[in-house]
Enzyme design. Sequence first.
Site, short mmCIF file in Angstrom:
data_model
loop_
_atom_site.label_atom_id
_atom_site.label_comp_id
_atom_site.label_asym_id
_atom_site.label_seq_id
_atom_site.Cartn_x
_atom_site.Cartn_y
_atom_site.Cartn_z
N ALA A 155 0.83 -1.21 0.00
CA ALA A 155 0.00 0.00 0.00
C ALA A 155 0.86 1.25 0.00
O ALA A 155 0.58 2.22 -0.72
CB ALA A 155 -0.93 -0.01 1.22
N TYR A 156 1.92 1.24 0.79
CA TYR A 156 2.84 2.38 0.84
C TYR A 156 3.54 2.57 -0.50
O TYR A 156 3.59 3.68 -1.04
CB TYR A 156 3.86 2.15 1.95
CG TYR A 156 4.93 3.21 2.04
CD1 TYR A 156 4.63 4.51 2.46
CD2 TYR A 156 6.25 2.91 1.71
CE1 TYR A 156 5.61 5.49 2.54
CE2 TYR A 156 7.24 3.89 1.80
CZ TYR A 156 6.92 5.16 2.21
OH TYR A 156 7.90 6.13 2.29
N ALA A 157 4.04 1.47 -1.06
CA ALA A 157 4.73 1.56 -2.35
C ALA A 157 3.79 2.03 -3.45
O ALA A 157 4.21 2.74 -4.38
CB ALA A 157 5.34 0.21 -2.72
N THR A 159 1.44 4.22 -3.15
CA THR A 159 1.36 5.69 -3.09
C THR A 159 2.60 6.32 -3.71
O THR A 159 2.52 7.35 -4.39
CB THR A 159 1.20 6.20 -1.65
OG1 THR A 159 2.39 5.98 -0.88
CG2 THR A 159 0.01 5.54 -0.96
#
Length: 247
Positions: A155-157, A159
């Site tokens: 999820a972070y990647a 973004t």
Amino acid sequence: MTIGQATERVAIVTGGSGGIGGAVARRLAADGMTVVVHYAGSAARAQEVVESITATGGIAIALRGDVADAAEMEQLFDTVQERFGGVDVVVNTAGIMLLAPVAEMDLDAFDRMQRVNVRGTFVVSQQAARRLRPGGALINFSTSITRLQAPAYAAYAATKGAVEAMTLILAREMRGRDVTVNAVAPGPTATPLFLDGKSAEQVDRLAAAPPLERLGTPEDIAESVAFLAGPGRWVNGQVVFTNGGIG
């Protein structure tokens, strides 16, 4: 020099109260720039960064705002315009990182990251695109995780993949403006954001991964930003992986 006078170069650092943001603010100030230390909720830490700059003869102020709120960011840029005459460098370090495997990721957490990391970067980039003076630079922040594909970081990647896409396209949209647009993609860096929740064993393993066999420091990342903000005028539309060779 007093606040309100024109200065040679003015920089806004979003997330300037954080580990990397604070290092970037201090590094740009060391290059003689007036620095606006943006913060969202950490007024005391932002003021500490300001005081560390002014103690060495630099010029800095702290300004608050929600990076994802277009009106608040417009007001922040207006304030900088009124007090210092313009903006030459914008560095988007503001961001949050919430980790979980895809199957377990809380969608509210996913939406929070999208709001800060994607919308926030877009809102600030939009202001930068409208206002940066010739010879200026916009530096956004990605992550080396987009290459490393570590579990729990999807999820972070995602973004940061969006940040890379908007950065590279904006660089082309700024044709004729003499403004560079790049992204810095740090690897494992010893900041509170990165170290939070990790065991000593995990930290040691991550530190051993790069060929240089250590974690990055905020100052390492700030050097790449200073290059892109200053002498690196022929680097444009790029993602600069600043990670000690980890991937």
